[in-house]
Scaffold this active site. Structure first.
Site, PDB file in Angstrom:
ATOM      1  N   ARG A 190      22.329  57.629 -27.317  1.00 29.13           N
ATOM      2  CA  ARG A 190      22.807  58.886 -27.885  1.00 29.13           C
ATOM      3  C   ARG A 190      22.658  60.023 -26.884  1.00 29.13           C
ATOM      4  NH1 ARG A 190      21.291  57.709 -33.712  1.00 29.13           N
ATOM      5  NH2 ARG A 190      20.555  55.566 -33.632  1.00 29.13           N
ATOM      6  N   ASP A 259      21.599  63.633 -31.974  1.00 25.02           N
ATOM      7  CA  ASP A 259      21.120  62.253 -32.082  1.00 25.02           C
ATOM      8  C   ASP A 259      22.127  61.367 -32.814  1.00 25.02           C
ATOM      9  OD1 ASP A 259      19.958  64.088 -34.188  1.00 25.02           O
ATOM     10  OD2 ASP A 259      19.568  62.168 -35.141  1.00 25.02           O
ATOM     11  N   ASN A 260      23.191  61.973 -33.344  1.00 23.18           N
ATOM     12  CA  ASN A 260      24.268  61.202 -33.968  1.00 23.18           C
ATOM     13  C   ASN A 260      25.531  61.186 -33.107  1.00 23.18           C
ATOM     14  OD1 ASN A 260      22.772  60.497 -36.217  1.00 23.18           O
ATOM     15  ND2 ASN A 260      23.414  62.284 -37.397  1.00 23.18           N
TER      16      ASN A 260
END
Length: 478
Positions: A190, A259-260
């Site tokens: 990520r 983080d996505n």
């Protein structure tokens, strides 16, 4: 007597230690939860041929052994990362309810990840139980299949297994049922994976990871002198294309924290997502997004902001001016791809003259924005009612559609239909069949709006009836 390892095709796959080979600076080895129950609720037969497997030769028990009981698979890696969550940097992240199960090559020679969700506590659970609700698993399966059908570059769910643990959640009637899911996508690395290394002031680990990413996922850049800068520019383009795909699909991811965001520019990790029911630019999918940071219309800007934040994490390896030169092209990449995708939704599988493109997209959006009609049904009705007669007379356009019956006399509809008719009259009759085909390919008749998902979940939660769920997946794929 043969062991599961020698008889189970899913355990016999040629797993590669690509991420594992980077060393323990990037992950923690973890142990999967042991569950009291294993009921296979979904298996994605459509993905098995990509792995060189015949679905008829893989049993339900094979899925349960591999992806519910996690037999014979070691090590299991909880990946370390940080991230910007709703604009605030959070150094207390990482795989809190999942791990990297394994990596393997598809028959296309691409490397794929198997990642879990709901597989138990890890060092990053921060007091959480590490579990996934069954409803959350059902929703993610549906999101991935729907987005794949709509042409979005997305992760897919390989399996969903009910696990028998009772969970308490504030956003679901509790206790609620639990599940463990296997997600298959190109990479679970990520933006936040790099952001953690910058936070720790480890430029050596940043460069090591970046070289790994280029070697595995951008191999065409390996021998380029400016491979790191070229990687960033290509990532910008991939993310811009992804944002355009979301917008054309009428999809709101809901939680676009860094983080996505995947380092391969792939859509993944679906929580409180939603497909827009009408063309409402400010549609906000997450109930906890109080300031609509991740609303539908903000998605391109947020993606660009996330890429800008990534620059801070990569600046020890890539010159900022080189990254700025890549990022400045985000808008061009996004708009170019969005225009092409919207033209396809209108049936045009080729670029029209700029003036015509601008006008037809403007009158289409103006019409959809002004009236509370379904964004998805509008395009699905175009696909379902299109005929050669549309080229002859604009009064035939959307004939038989409820939208035409209720709004066909409005000025905005008249303007849209007239413009569409004029474009059709610039085309040869032989091209009209291509329009019909493009409309059908680009506009599925089934879209999983929230009432549809809730209806499916009600059958599961109230009657343990899974037939509507499987019927919906089949409808999506058709």
């Amino acid at each position: 007597m043969q062991t599961a390892e020698t008889t189970n095709p899913l355990l016999n796959l040629n797993y590669e230690p690509a991420f594992e080979s980077l060393g323990s600076d990037y992950y923690d080895e973890v142990i999967a939860e042991e569950f009291p129950l294993h009921k296979l609720r979904f298996r994605n037969n459509a993905l098995l041929p990509l792995l060189g497997l015949n679905p008829q030769e893989v049993t339900d028990e094979d899925f349960i052994q591999a992806f519910g009981k996690f037999e014979q698979r070691k090590p299991l890696l909880a990946m370390r990362y940080h991230g910007y969550q709703f604009g605030e940097y959070n150094p207390r992240l990482g795989d809190g309810r999942g791990f990297l199960y394994g990596q393997l090559r598809g028959i296309d020679n691409e490397l794929y990840d198997f990642g879990t969700k709901g597989s138990g506590r890890t060092p990053y659970s921060r007091g959480g139980d590490g579990m996934l609700t069954l409803k959350g698993g059902v929703r993610e399966v549906l999101a991935a299949e729907m987005l794949h059908r709509m042409g979005v570059r997305t992760s897919r769910c390989m399996s969903l297994i009910e696990t028998g643990v009772q969970l308490w959640r504030g956003d679901e009637p509790s206790p609620t049922r639990s599940s463990v899911m296997i997600r298959m996508n190109r990479s679970h690395i990520r933006f936040g994976t790099f952001e953690r290394l910058n936070y720790l002031k480890r430029p050596d680990l940043t460069k090591k990871l970046l070289d790994h990413v280029i070697e595995v996922y951008y191999p065409h850049l390996i021998n380029e002198q400016e491979k790191h800068a070229l990687f960033y520019a290509e990532l910008v383009e991939k993310v811009a294309k992804l944002a355009a795909q979301w917008m054309a699909a009428g999809f709101c991811h809901a939680v676009l924290n860094t983080d996505n965001m995947s380092i391969t520019g792939e859509s993944f990790d679906y929580g409180p997502y939603g497909f827009i029911p009408t063309y409402d630019p400010h549609f906000t999918a997450a109930y906890f997004d109080h300031y609509s940071r991740y609303s539908y219309i903000h998605q391109p800007d947020i993606c660009m902001w996330n890429l800008e934040m990534l620059q801070e994490a990569l600046k020890s390896v890539i010159d900022k001016s080189d990254m700025d030169a890549g990022l400045v092209k985000f808008g061009k990449h996004f708009l170019g791809n969005y225009r092409l995708l919207m033209l396809k939704k209108l049936g045009f599988n080729q670029e029209l003259p700029k003036a015509e493109t601008d006008e037809i997209l403007k009158v289409t959006i103006d019409f959809l924005k002004h009236y509370p009609i379904s964004y998805h049904h509008f395009f699905a009705d175009m696909a379902g009612t299109f005929s050669q007669k549309w080229q002859d007379d604009p009064s035939y356009i959307l004939e038989g559609s409820e939208i035409k019956q209720s709004l066909g006399s409005s000025e905005l509809f008249f303007n849209w239909a007239g413009m569409y008719h004029r474009i059709l009259n610039t085309m040869a009759t032989s091209e009209i069949d291509n329009i019909a085909q493009t409309l059908k390919q680009s506009n599925p008749q089934t879209v999983i709006l929230r009432p549809v998902i809730e209806s499916v979940w009600e059958s599961i939660s109230q009657q343990d009836n899974w037939q509507p769920f499987h019927d919906l997946i089949e409808a999506i794929r058709e």
